[in-house]
Design a protein around this motif. Structure first.
Motif, PDB file in Angstrom:
ATOM      1  N   GLN B 228      -5.456  -5.649   2.978  1.00 22.51           N
ATOM      2  CA  GLN B 228      -4.092  -5.247   2.630  1.00 22.51           C
ATOM      3  C   GLN B 228      -3.424  -6.286   1.736  1.00 22.51           C
ATOM      4  N   GLY B 229      -4.096  -7.462   1.593  1.00 18.93           N
ATOM      5  CA  GLY B 229      -3.469  -8.504   0.792  1.00 18.93           C
ATOM      6  C   GLY B 229      -4.498  -9.436   0.207  1.00 18.93           C
ATOM      7  N   HIS B 230      -4.888  -9.185  -1.046  1.00 17.90           N
ATOM      8  CA  HIS B 230      -5.948 -10.022  -1.617  1.00 17.90           C
ATOM      9  C   HIS B 230      -5.432 -11.409  -2.012  1.00 17.90           C
ATOM     10  N   PHE B 231      -4.117 -11.527  -2.239  1.00 17.28           N
ATOM     11  CA  PHE B 231      -3.587 -12.866  -2.499  1.00 17.28           C
ATOM     12  C   PHE B 231      -3.674 -13.722  -1.238  1.00 17.28           C
ATOM     13  N   TRP B 450      12.893  -0.302  12.889  1.00 18.48           N
ATOM     14  CA  TRP B 450      12.053  -1.345  12.303  1.00 18.48           C
ATOM     15  C   TRP B 450      12.791  -1.964  11.123  1.00 18.48           C
ATOM     16  N   PHE B 451      12.510  -3.266  10.913  1.00 13.08           N
ATOM     17  CA  PHE B 451      13.252  -4.030   9.909  1.00 13.08           C
ATOM     18  C   PHE B 451      12.990  -3.550   8.478  1.00 13.08           C
ATOM     19  N   ASN B 452      11.693  -3.499   8.125  1.00 14.61           N
ATOM     20  CA  ASN B 452      11.199  -3.362   6.751  1.00 14.61           C
ATOM     21  C   ASN B 452      11.420  -4.681   6.013  1.00 14.61           C
ATOM     22  N   PHE B 453      10.491  -4.990   5.096  1.00  8.69           N
ATOM     23  CA  PHE B 453      10.521  -6.280   4.427  1.00  8.69           C
ATOM     24  C   PHE B 453      10.447  -6.130   2.907  1.00  8.69           C
ATOM     25  N   GLY B 454      10.744  -7.233   2.231  1.00  8.75           N
ATOM     26  CA  GLY B 454      10.589  -7.303   0.776  1.00  8.75           C
ATOM     27  C   GLY B 454       9.562  -8.374   0.466  1.00  8.75           C
ATOM     28  N   GLY B 455       9.994  -9.466  -0.171  1.00 11.30           N
ATOM     29  CA  GLY B 455       9.089 -10.595  -0.332  1.00 11.30           C
ATOM     30  C   GLY B 455       8.594 -10.801  -1.741  1.00 11.30           C
ATOM     31  N   LEU B 456       7.638 -11.758  -1.844  1.00  7.44           N
ATOM     32  CA  LEU B 456       7.177 -12.233  -3.144  1.00  7.44           C
ATOM     33  C   LEU B 456       6.435 -11.132  -3.893  1.00  7.44           C
ATOM     34  N   THR B 457       6.885 -10.918  -5.121  1.00  3.16           N
ATOM     35  CA  THR B 457       6.381  -9.792  -5.892  1.00  3.16           C
ATOM     36  C   THR B 457       6.242 -10.191  -7.354  1.00  3.16           C
ATOM     37  N   SER B 458       5.132  -9.793  -7.952  1.00  4.27           N
ATOM     38  CA  SER B 458       4.915 -10.046  -9.375  1.00  4.27           C
ATOM     39  C   SER B 458       4.199  -8.845  -9.948  1.00  4.27           C
ATOM     40  N   ILE B 459       4.792  -8.232 -10.974  1.00  2.35           N
ATOM     41  CA  ILE B 459       4.142  -7.056 -11.561  1.00  2.35           C
ATOM     42  C   ILE B 459       4.196  -7.148 -13.088  1.00  2.35           C
ATOM     43  N   SER B 460       3.321  -6.397 -13.706  1.00  8.46           N
ATOM     44  CA  SER B 460       3.366  -6.329 -15.164  1.00  8.46           C
ATOM     45  C   SER B 460       3.192  -4.890 -15.620  1.00  8.46           C
ATOM     46  N   LEU B 461       3.893  -4.560 -16.707  1.00  9.01           N
ATOM     47  CA  LEU B 461       3.924  -3.186 -17.198  1.00  9.01           C
ATOM     48  C   LEU B 461       3.624  -3.227 -18.695  1.00  9.01           C
ATOM     49  N   ASN B 462       2.548  -2.559 -19.105  1.00 10.34           N
ATOM     50  CA  ASN B 462       2.131  -2.605 -20.502  1.00 10.34           C
ATOM     51  C   ASN B 462       2.270  -1.249 -21.149  1.00 10.34           C
ATOM     52  N   VAL B 463       2.936  -1.251 -22.342  1.00  5.38           N
ATOM     53  CA  VAL B 463       3.013  -0.016 -23.126  1.00  5.38           C
ATOM     54  C   VAL B 463       1.778   0.001 -24.026  1.00  5.38           C
ATOM     55  N   GLY B 474       0.176  -6.044  -7.493  1.00  6.52           N
ATOM     56  CA  GLY B 474      -0.665  -6.982  -6.754  1.00  6.52           C
ATOM     57  C   GLY B 474      -0.741  -6.683  -5.270  1.00  6.52           C
ATOM     58  N   ARG B 475      -0.436  -5.444  -4.908  1.00  9.74           N
ATOM     59  CA  ARG B 475      -0.529  -5.086  -3.486  1.00  9.74           C
ATOM     60  C   ARG B 475      -1.431  -3.866  -3.353  1.00  9.74           C
ATOM     61  N   PRO B 476      -2.476  -3.960  -2.514  1.00  8.83           N
ATOM     62  CA  PRO B 476      -3.337  -2.799  -2.299  1.00  8.83           C
ATOM     63  C   PRO B 476      -2.539  -1.570  -1.870  1.00  8.83           C
ATOM     64  N   ASP B 477      -3.005  -0.422  -2.350  1.00  9.93           N
ATOM     65  CA  ASP B 477      -2.373   0.867  -2.049  1.00  9.93           C
ATOM     66  C   ASP B 477      -2.975   1.396  -0.753  1.00  9.93           C
ATOM     67  N   ILE B 478      -2.215   1.330   0.325  1.00  9.54           N
ATOM     68  CA  ILE B 478      -2.777   1.778   1.609  1.00  9.54           C
ATOM     69  C   ILE B 478      -2.182   3.110   2.066  1.00  9.54           C
ATOM     70  N   GLY B 479      -1.276   3.670   1.271  1.00 11.93           N
ATOM     71  CA  GLY B 479      -0.688   4.922   1.759  1.00 11.93           C
ATOM     72  C   GLY B 479      -0.184   5.817   0.637  1.00 11.93           C
ATOM     73  N   GLY B 480      -0.794   5.706  -0.536  1.00  9.94           N
ATOM     74  CA  GLY B 480      -0.362   6.552  -1.652  1.00  9.94           C
ATOM     75  C   GLY B 480       0.672   5.875  -2.532  1.00  9.94           C
ATOM     76  N   SER B 481       0.766   4.536  -2.434  1.00 12.05           N
ATOM     77  CA  SER B 481       1.845   3.855  -3.159  1.00 12.05           C
ATOM     78  C   SER B 481       1.674   3.926  -4.669  1.00 12.05           C
ATOM     79  N   ARG B 482       0.421   4.057  -5.161  1.00 10.18           N
ATOM     80  CA  ARG B 482       0.252   4.125  -6.616  1.00 10.18           C
ATOM     81  C   ARG B 482       1.017   5.312  -7.209  1.00 10.18           C
ATOM     82  N   ALA B 483       1.044   6.408  -6.480  1.00 11.48           N
ATOM     83  CA  ALA B 483       1.798   7.569  -6.978  1.00 11.48           C
ATOM     84  C   ALA B 483       3.279   7.206  -7.106  1.00 11.48           C
ATOM     85  N   PHE B 512       1.630 -14.552  -7.348  1.00 10.97           N
ATOM     86  CA  PHE B 512       1.395 -14.246  -5.932  1.00 10.97           C
ATOM     87  C   PHE B 512       2.188 -13.011  -5.486  1.00 10.97           C
ATOM     88  N   ASN B 513       1.508 -12.161  -4.759  1.00  8.48           N
ATOM     89  CA  ASN B 513       2.174 -11.015  -4.128  1.00  8.48           C
ATOM     90  C   ASN B 513       1.953 -11.077  -2.622  1.00  8.48           C
TER      91      ASN B 513
END
Lengths: 295, 752
Positions: B228-231, B450-463, B474-483, B512-513
């Motif tokens: 769930q977290g390769h970093f 439940w609380f729910n969390f945020g946290g360290l996030t780094s993303i990139s978007l290329n046209v 940088g976070r594995p998709d464990i529940g359809g998050s890519r959609a 780091f994510n």
């Protein structure tokens, strides 16, 4: 490990008598493959019988059916003749594992695996099924209840192969049924299993009954007192209470991860009542021509 | 500065809220998707772990001579192959490989790399380990006893002042609350105090842990694994093997379920150590039995709950004490449980205390809202009993005491905009709750937090040069998050969903994510994606301004097009993203957006569940006949996958409530390490779970998103216990409520 798949029963028997070391006979493989993968067994020879045509068929014989050792549970549950004559046996086969497993698994394998919780075995015992074994000295016919001798153990000699299981004809107004208790609804193993076969006369009095229990002792039990509780009755509340008492009294289970002694003993009686009512209903419906009607 | 469509919005969505097919769907149903065990490398070896057969034993010696002599065995690693590690990583290292003592049955003692799996299996059996067997303890209450076998002689309970003089199995103590409990109980007309126990449940992901590690001669290394977290895998493995983070690249495979259980490393450091020793890639895959015996389930527990209430239904005080068993190494699950205990209620006097207890069981790992379902079972059972005593409808009773915006939560902070009241009202008005209970059935409900969390996030978007967009997260998709990522990028850019593709980038491609856990991904990634899209839009408007030779602030971005505005309005035809992208070589090079943030403001969420059950009083078997989940999503980006999360949590909770659980013998050995006897629900065990999405926007996210993945597992235990109580009149205080347990209770109840 050597793997052989002979095409005749004679070939299989001769391979078996020549084999030294530990041999496993493979039919559907739904127990053996799992045991191999789990490193529970380490056989020297795997003898696959599925290429022997004569053990892969269901054939009519003397008003009953001969079920080859390689016949899958699905073949059984899809066979109208077996469904009509021994619906309880077919239903038991239809409870083993999942739909996919039933496409491979056999009732012969279920019996040879020697599990006290095998689903098809109580139904076969209630049905008075006869097992045909073939060895170097020829054919041996044995009542199914004499096959299991303990958990994982049977009375089949190392040189013998289970060829087929014969389900006999029945008098009119006969019915059978099998129920098991599992905490889920499928893909589980019986905590208690009960198979009952019975015959009624024209006035709905029970003239014959066989009650078999699974998962409550070291082997599947044929409980004669429980059958006797039904014989002579109209399967009324008194008879059912007596059935439950005798079924529970016959139990000699263990406490384990699947159930307690107390629970299994109690459930054996509860299920026996429910199974007897289904079997009796089926026996009554035989006359009205609703045999084999799928619900 | 160019003008942009308002970035933050709560309505007028074009892509958000629709239900397109998920980008990973086809490959998953055709079998093309590559999971942890689906990768291979030239010269690859197979690694296997030797595990302790004893729940607690001193390792006197390990002799690998015979195993190493077996043809095809390339290397064996033990604790000796690992050096000193920073304090923060010590428990992880000692869990990955036993150091001096085996602390639970299944604890890794050595690992082998061999030419194939059968050699590796044989080699494991040839390793001679001499054990000095020690007394063990697996029960939470027994572990707290004065004379209990001690797991760690240097464990002094933290969180107590002054520090205890003697070591114990209590890892830490935590306390939350406010007001004065005694004053609160003094005002109560009715006070109920009850005790509860729960058994440990495993996350039960279908895909076992698996990885492939390669350590090169030049000191660079790679890991492919299911996580769930390769970093987290990278940083932990780098620390455990003392290598630079830049030298280790970790790629996350597709994942066959995690539910919190894949937020810990088990095999990865061993595979990497074996690869370093052999110079060959090493692949390792756990069996199901290993997954059960050596990876973390959630806690088992014993709890005491005391609640006081006035005759008109006002809760005057709530008190709770939790003992959470966390296996051989401590964590913070009792703390989370204590924080969640009374989070649904607006209380003047509240206290929840927790002891984190060490036992000879596998180290506890997160499981979907870790800690919350356990205490929720206890608190919501007592709440239900109180509602019954007062003769108030259970939902009305909860509404009378529900936490609202501005209230101080039982764990400290003041609530922002929260949806509890709306969630409860929606449950009350739901057709399920309004329908008469069917003959032979009974109904129960409960609410959870439940609380729910945020946290360290780094993303990139290329046209891309054709105007399509690739988003790297940088976070594995464990529940359809890519959609959901594609939807939010498409929404922000004003382009079609089909024109956006999201990938899970490796650890060398992004900053780091934090791990995909805490229901953070759609919230935190989404927030970053919207900001990155904003950056790309500004850049595109700038490029267009250059082409048109007008000021940058005379270009606005509307529905995926740059348009001249202000005094220049109408001067040029709007220019779409594809045309802008085609001209990048002439306008200054590739166009991209990126965003890095420690995302704060993840909104808490609440879930109300309703169950209709039928109890077979002769067998103790409970059938779930109808089940409804009502939950606040803030904003559902992809409603189908939000519903899927609600349903999935409910099903896992149902399994935990009724049949799942670790079974230990007196020998301290787990007796049911397989799916046959660890009884998770199968499809036919549950009805279609009705999912009702409530949307109270979270101010912390541009589109109002709250996490949705975890809250849904919180209420089912209590919901079903409350329904069973309605059906039988019996208040079950033990989880699982398996047929033998329930039947015994029914028979005792009948005897009186």
């Amino acid at each position: 490990m050597n793997y052989q798949a002979p095409t005749t029963i004679e070939g299989a028997v001769s391979l078996l008598s020549e084999a030294s070391g530990n041999t496993r006979i493979l039919a559907g493989g739904t127990d053996i493959i799992v045991q191999l993968n789990g490193e529970h067994i380490d056989p020297d020879l795997i003898l696959d019988i599925k290429r022997i045509n004569e053990v892969c068929n269901i054939s009519a014989e003397n008003g009953g059916f001969r079920i080859g050792a390689g016949v899958s549970c699905s073949q059984l549950t899809e066979h109208q003749g077996v469904m009509d004559l021994w619906p309880g046996c077919a239903e038991a086969a239809g409870l083993i594992g999942s739909t996919q497993v039933q496409g491979r698994a056999t009732i012969a394998g279920n019996l040879c695996n020697g599990s006290p919780a095998a689903d098809s075995v109580p139904a076969l015992v209630a049905a008075q099924a006869i097992v045909r074994l073939i060895g170097p000295d020829g054919i041996r016919e044995v009542p199914v209840e004499n096959i299991p001798t303990g958990p994982g153990q049977t009375s089949i000699a190392p040189s013998e192969i289970l060829h087929s299981i014969f389900l006999p004809s029945t008098p009119s107004r006969s019915g059978d049924a099998y129920l098991r208790f599992i905490p889920r609804t499928e893909m589980d193993i019986a905590v208690v299993g009960v198979g009952i076969s019975l015959t009624l006369d024209e006035s709905d009095i029970c003239t014959a009954a066989r009650v078999a229990l699974g998962a409550v002792a070291k082997t599947v039990l044929l409980v004669e007192e429980a059958g006797a509780a039904l014989i002579g009755s109209k399967i009324d509340d008194n008879a059912l209470d007596q059935l439950a008492l005798t079924a529970s009294a016959a139990c000699n289970p263990i406490d384990d991860k699947r159930g307690t002694i107390e629970f299994r003993t109690k459930i054996a009686g509860v299920l026996a009542k429910r199974v007897a009512l289904i079997a009796a209903q089926r026996a009554r419906e035989r006359v009205t021509g609703r045999i084999g009607e799928k619900s | 500065m160019a003008k942009i469509d308002r970035l933050e919005k709560t309505d007028g969505f074009r892509v958000v809220g629709t239900r397109p097919d998920r980008p990973d769907g086809v490959d998953k149903v055709t079998g093309r998707a590559r999971f942890g065990a689906d990768t291979f490398a030239p010269g690859m070896l197979i690694g296997k772990v030797l595990r302790s057969p004893h729940p607690h034993a001193r390792i006197v010696s390990i002799d690998t001579t015979k195993a190493m002599a077996l043809h095809g065995v390339k290397a064996i690693v033990t604790a000796q192959d690992f050096g000193e590690v920073p304090r923060a990583h010590k428990a992880t290292l000692h869990n990955v490989m036993a150091h001096g003592k085996a602390l639970y049955e299944g604890h890794a003692v050595a690992a082998v790399a061999a030419a194939d799996v059968s050699i590796a299996r044989k080699a494991v059996k040839l390793i001679d380990v001499e054990y000095e067997i020690l007394p063990h303890v697996t029960d939470v209450d027994a572990a707290m006893a004065q004379d209990a076998p001690l797991l760690h002689e240097d464990n002094f309970t933290s969180g107590i002042d002054p520090k205890p003089e003697k070591p114990s199995n209590i890892d830490s103590f935590s306390e939350f609350g406010h007001g004065n409990i005694e004053d609160g109980f003094a005002k109560a007309d009715i006070i109920l105090e009850r005790e509860f126990t729960t058994e440990a449940a495993h996350q039960g992901y279908i895909e076992p842990h698996a990885c492939l590690a390669t350590f090169s001669e030049d000191g660079n290394s790679e890991i492919w694994c299911t996580t769930q977290g390769h970093f987290l895998v990278r940083d932990t493995c780098a620390a455990l093997l003392d290598i630079a983070e830049s030298r280790l690249r970790v790629t996350a495979s597709e994942i066959g379920g995690g539910f919190g259980g894949k937020t810990v490393v088990y095999l990865e450091p061993l595979a990497l150590a074996l690869s370093r020793k052999t110079g060959r890639p090493v692949k390792m895959v756990m069996s199901r039995s290993e997954v059960f015996r050596a990876t973390g389930p959630t806690s088992s527990s014993s709890m005491r709950v005391k609640i006081g209430v006035t005759n008109d239904g006002k809760i005057t005080a709530g008190d709770a004490h939790l003992n959470y068993q966390s296996g051989a190494f401590g964590g913070f699950i009792a703390m989370l449980g204590a924080m969640c205990a009374y989070a649904c209620y607006s209380l003047e006097n509240v206290r929840a205390t927790g002891d984190e207890v060490l036992t000879n069981r596998p180290m506890q790992a997160s499981y979907r809202a870790p800690g919350a379902p356990i205490i929720n079972f206890a608190v919501e059972s007592v709440i239900d009993e109180l509602a019954g005593k007062l003769g108030i409808d259970p939902i009305d009773f909860r509404l009378m005491n529900a936490a609202k915006e501005g209230d101080r939560s039982s764990y400290g902070p003041k609530y922002d905009q929260i949806g509890l009241v709306k969630t409860l009202e929606s449950a009350r008005d739901h057709p399920h709750y309004q329908a008469p209970v069917a003959e032979g059935q009974a109904r129960g409900m409960a609410v959870g937090f439940w609380f729910n969390f945020g946290g360290l996030t780094s993303i990139s978007l290329n046209v891309n040069t054709d105007g399509t967009v690739t988003v790297s997260v940088g976070r594995p998709d464990i529940g359809g998050s890519r959609a959901a990522m594609c939807q939010m990028a498409a929404e922000a850019l004003g382009i079609p969903y089909e024109n956006v593709r999201t990938i899970i980038a490796d650890t060398s491609s992004l900053g780091f994510n934090d791990t995909t856990d805490g229901s953070r991904t759609t919230f935190a990634n989404g927030l970053a994606i919207i900001r990155a899209a904003q950056g790309a839009i500004l850049e595109m408007c700038g490029r267009v301004a250059k082409i048109w030779d007008i000021p940058q602030d005379a270009v606005e971005w509307v529905d995926g097009f740059a348009k001249p505005c202000g005094p220049n309005a109408g001067d040029f035809e709007p220019m779409g993203i594809a045309e802008i992208a085609r001209k990048t070589a002439q306008t200054g090079g590739p166009i991209a957006g990126h965003h890095e943030v420690n995302a704060e403001g993840a909104g808490v969420s609440f879930s109300a569940h309703i169950a209709d059950v039928k109890v077979d009083e002769e067998t103790g078997c409970t059938q779930i006949c109808r089940y409804t989940v009502v939950q606040d999503a803030g904003k559902a980006i992809h409603p189908s996958y939000v519903e899927g999360q609600y349903q999935g949590g409910a099903v896992q909770g149902i399994g935990w409530a009724l049949n799942e659980g670790y079974i230990y013998g007196d020998d301290g050995i787990m007796q049911n390490p397989g799916f046959l006897d660890y009884r998770m629900p199968v499809c036919s065990d549950v009805p279609m779970i009705e999912a009702k999405i409530i949307e109270i926007p979270n101010k912390g996210h541009p589109y109002g998103v709250r996490g949705v993945g975890e809250t849904s597992i919180v209420p089912p235990l209590a919901t079903i216990a409350n329904a069973i109580c309605s059906a039988t009149g019996i208040r079950m205080t033990q989880i699982p409520m398996a047929p033998p347990v329930l039947l015994k209770a029914i028979e005792e109840h009948k005897k009186g």
